[in-house]
Every structure is written in C-alpha cells, then in structure tokens.
Design a protein around this motif. Structure first.
Motif, mmCIF file in Angstrom:
data_model
loop_
_atom_site.group_PDB
_atom_site.id
_atom_site.type_symbol
_atom_site.label_atom_id
_atom_site.label_comp_id
_atom_site.label_asym_id
_atom_site.label_seq_id
_atom_site.Cartn_x
_atom_site.Cartn_y
_atom_site.Cartn_z
ATOM 1 N N TYR A 58 0.803 -1.223 0.000
ATOM 2 C CA TYR A 58 0.000 0.000 0.000
ATOM 3 C C TYR A 58 0.839 1.277 0.000
ATOM 4 N N THR A 59 2.117 1.149 -0.313
ATOM 5 C CA THR A 59 2.927 2.335 -0.571
ATOM 6 C C THR A 59 2.692 2.728 -2.024
ATOM 7 N N GLY A 60 2.406 3.997 -2.249
ATOM 8 C CA GLY A 60 2.080 4.431 -3.595
ATOM 9 C C GLY A 60 2.901 5.609 -4.059
ATOM 10 N N VAL A 61 2.649 6.011 -5.304
ATOM 11 C CA VAL A 61 3.253 7.212 -5.882
ATOM 12 C C VAL A 61 2.137 8.041 -6.499
ATOM 13 N N VAL A 62 2.412 9.328 -6.651
ATOM 14 C CA VAL A 62 1.407 10.224 -7.224
ATOM 15 C C VAL A 62 1.233 9.915 -8.705
ATOM 16 N N ARG A 63 -0.018 9.715 -9.093
ATOM 17 C CA ARG A 63 -0.333 9.489 -10.504
ATOM 18 C C ARG A 63 -0.897 10.751 -11.137
ATOM 19 N N LYS A 64 -1.742 11.472 -10.389
ATOM 20 C CA LYS A 64 -2.400 12.657 -10.941
ATOM 21 C C LYS A 64 -2.823 13.575 -9.806
ATOM 22 N N ASN A 95 -0.363 5.041 0.883
ATOM 23 C CA ASN A 95 0.489 5.934 1.663
ATOM 24 C C ASN A 95 1.558 6.495 0.730
ATOM 25 N N LEU A 96 1.615 7.824 0.616
ATOM 26 C CA LEU A 96 2.532 8.475 -0.301
ATOM 27 C C LEU A 96 3.599 9.246 0.467
ATOM 28 N N SER A 97 4.685 9.534 -0.199
ATOM 29 C CA SER A 97 5.726 10.378 0.376
ATOM 30 C C SER A 97 5.218 11.817 0.420
ATOM 31 N N ILE A 98 5.329 12.467 1.586
ATOM 32 C CA ILE A 98 4.848 13.844 1.693
ATOM 33 C C ILE A 98 5.628 14.774 0.757
ATOM 34 N N GLU A 99 6.920 14.484 0.560
ATOM 35 C CA GLU A 99 7.724 15.314 -0.326
ATOM 36 C C GLU A 99 7.254 15.188 -1.771
ATOM 37 N N ASP A 100 6.918 13.962 -2.184
ATOM 38 C CA ASP A 100 6.427 13.744 -3.546
ATOM 39 C C ASP A 100 5.089 14.437 -3.764
ATOM 40 N N VAL A 101 4.204 14.360 -2.782
ATOM 41 C CA VAL A 101 2.892 15.005 -2.905
ATOM 42 C C VAL A 101 3.052 16.515 -3.010
ATOM 43 N N ALA A 102 3.884 17.082 -2.154
ATOM 44 C CA ALA A 102 4.095 18.530 -2.173
ATOM 45 C C ALA A 102 4.685 18.979 -3.506
ATOM 46 N N MET A 103 5.703 18.271 -3.972
ATOM 47 C CA MET A 103 6.354 18.645 -5.217
ATOM 48 C C MET A 103 5.412 18.477 -6.410
ATOM 49 N N ALA A 104 4.688 17.358 -6.464
ATOM 50 C CA ALA A 104 3.777 17.110 -7.577
ATOM 51 C C ALA A 104 2.638 18.126 -7.599
ATOM 52 N N GLN A 147 27.960 18.487 3.487
ATOM 53 C CA GLN A 147 27.410 19.032 4.723
ATOM 54 C C GLN A 147 25.895 18.907 4.811
ATOM 55 N N LEU A 148 25.269 18.164 3.900
ATOM 56 C CA LEU A 148 23.815 18.066 3.894
ATOM 57 C C LEU A 148 23.356 16.878 4.736
ATOM 58 N N SER A 149 22.399 17.124 5.631
ATOM 59 C CA SER A 149 21.800 16.006 6.355
ATOM 60 C C SER A 149 20.926 15.216 5.384
ATOM 61 N N ALA A 150 20.561 14.001 5.751
ATOM 62 C CA ALA A 150 19.719 13.169 4.883
ATOM 63 C C ALA A 150 18.384 13.848 4.626
ATOM 64 N N ASP A 151 17.829 14.479 5.662
ATOM 65 C CA ASP A 151 16.545 15.169 5.546
ATOM 66 C C ASP A 151 16.646 16.347 4.581
ATOM 67 N N THR A 152 17.665 17.170 4.759
ATOM 68 C CA THR A 152 17.845 18.339 3.907
ATOM 69 C C THR A 152 18.146 17.926 2.478
ATOM 70 N N ARG A 153 18.930 16.878 2.307
ATOM 71 C CA ARG A 153 19.243 16.372 0.965
ATOM 72 C C ARG A 153 17.965 15.955 0.236
ATOM 73 N N LEU A 154 17.071 15.271 0.949
ATOM 74 C CA LEU A 154 15.813 14.822 0.347
ATOM 75 C C LEU A 154 14.976 16.016 -0.107
ATOM 76 N N TYR A 155 14.856 17.014 0.768
ATOM 77 C CA TYR A 155 14.050 18.184 0.428
ATOM 78 C C TYR A 155 14.691 18.996 -0.693
ATOM 79 N N LEU A 156 16.014 19.092 -0.698
ATOM 80 C CA LEU A 156 16.686 19.839 -1.756
ATOM 81 C C LEU A 156 16.475 19.171 -3.109
ATOM 82 N N GLN A 157 16.486 17.843 -3.134
ATOM 83 C CA GLN A 157 16.214 17.129 -4.383
ATOM 84 C C GLN A 157 14.823 17.456 -4.913
ATOM 85 N N HIS A 158 13.837 17.447 -4.019
ATOM 86 C CA HIS A 158 12.464 17.738 -4.435
ATOM 87 C C HIS A 158 12.291 19.208 -4.813
#
Length: 201
Positions: A58-64, A95-104, A147-158
């Motif tokens: 039940y892990t998903g990705v944004v389709r639309k 259940n989707l990644s909050i970063e993916d939902v925000a970016m999409a 110098q990027l934390s894992a959290d900051t790296r993820l958000y910077l990518q998005h």
C-alpha cells in the motif's frame, strides 16, 4: 496494520490543523479570521509495486493531481489541506511520500512557491548557509556536497525538481527557528535557502 496507522495519523493531524485555523476569539491575533479549510481526494495514486523482490503493497506514488478541483477551492477563498494519502480509481488507499505530494502538487499548480521545513539548513562544505541556489547549483551540491543532512538532501532534491518543473521558487527553512517562515518570506536577507530555475540577479 501500517496503513491503518497512517490513516489514523492523517485524520488526527488534519483535525488539529483545522482546529488551529478555526481560532477567532476577540482580542486575539485570529479575531474574526473565519478561515475555511477543505480536504479531499485530490491526489490519484498508483502502487509503487515490487522493487528488488519486495512488494511495497500500500505504498504508492502520485499518478495525478486534480488541479481543477484544487483551484476551485482556492478561488472560493478556502485553504486546501492535502495529506500524504492518495486514492486509486478502484477505491484503494495508498500511503505516499509527503515530499512527492508537495512537489507534484506545486508543479501541477505552477505554484509561485514551494516551502519545505527542514531539520538542518543547506550548508556549503565550510558549514556556511547557502541563501540562494540555482537548480544547476543545487544539483551540483547534491552530487558533491558533504554538509547536507539526509533530511535536507531529500528536500533539496524535491525543491530542485519542482523548479525544474515550473515552480518559480522553492525554499528550505529550518523548523527549529521560531518565526523562520516569516523571516524567510518577509525580510530581505531571509533565513533559509531559496532554489530558483536560474541564478537570481
């Protein structure tokens, strides 16, 4: 079991946000605000599927993203609350990644700004805050920065993907600083890091 926990957490958090936006006592900063919120099935999802021999169920990705419905709510003067839960055409919940939902969502709406609250700021190799980055500079930092934390790296990518997809600006702001969002948006120097499609003059 995990999905049930996600549903419960999303429901509780949404109610808490709605309660905070419902404040309106006289002689308070929110007096007479009368803010209306809307939430719904704005995100269509699809299953992430099987990767490396693991079924993510039940892990998903944004389709639309239903931009027309979101815009209609915004045009009516409502605040739209979008959670990290998406729905399939067959009525399944993912259940989707909050970063993916925000970016999409930001890309679909061609938003002026996408703002992420991070645990640590965007730092260069000397440990100094980087207040502004172009998408190209952000990509270089992601490839070579130490110098990027894992959290900051993820958000910077998005954030970088968002500005590459039509969002005018993306900001990374520390959630550990009181008033950080106001300082970032309403002071000239800001307090976080802003990512733009091209270098800012």
């Amino acid at each position: 079991v995990a999905l049930e926990c996600v549903k419960e957490a999303v429901g509780v958090l949404r109610v808490e946000i709605e309660a905070l936006l419902s404040q309106g006592l006289p002689n308070s900063p929110m007096a007479g605000a009368a803010i209306n919120t809307v939430s719904g099935n704005f995100i269509t999802a699809q299953p992430y599927g099987v990767h490396g021999g693991v079924d993510f169920q039940y892990t998903g990705v944004v389709r639309k993203v239903d931009t027309a419905a979101i815009r209609a709510c915004l045009d009516a003067g409502n605040i739209v609350i979008i959670s990290n839960v998406g729905y399939s055409p067959t009525g399944e919940v993912f259940n989707l990644s909050i970063e993916d939902v925000a970016m999409a969502t930001a890309r679909a709406l061609a938003a002026d700004k996408l703002i992420f609250l991070t645990d640590e700021p965007v730092l260069d190799d000397d440990g100094k805050l980087i207040p502004e980055l172009s998408a190209q500079e952000a990509e270089h930092l992601l490839s070579h920065g130490k110098q990027l934390s894992a959290d900051t790296r993820l958000y910077l990518q998005h954030a970088t993907e968002a500005v590459r997809g039509g969002v005018r600006r993306a900001h990374l702001v520390s959630h550990k600083v009181d008033g950080a969002l106001l300082k970032e948006l309403f002071t000239r120097e800001g307090i976080g890091s802003m990512v733009s499609p091209e270098p800012v003059e």
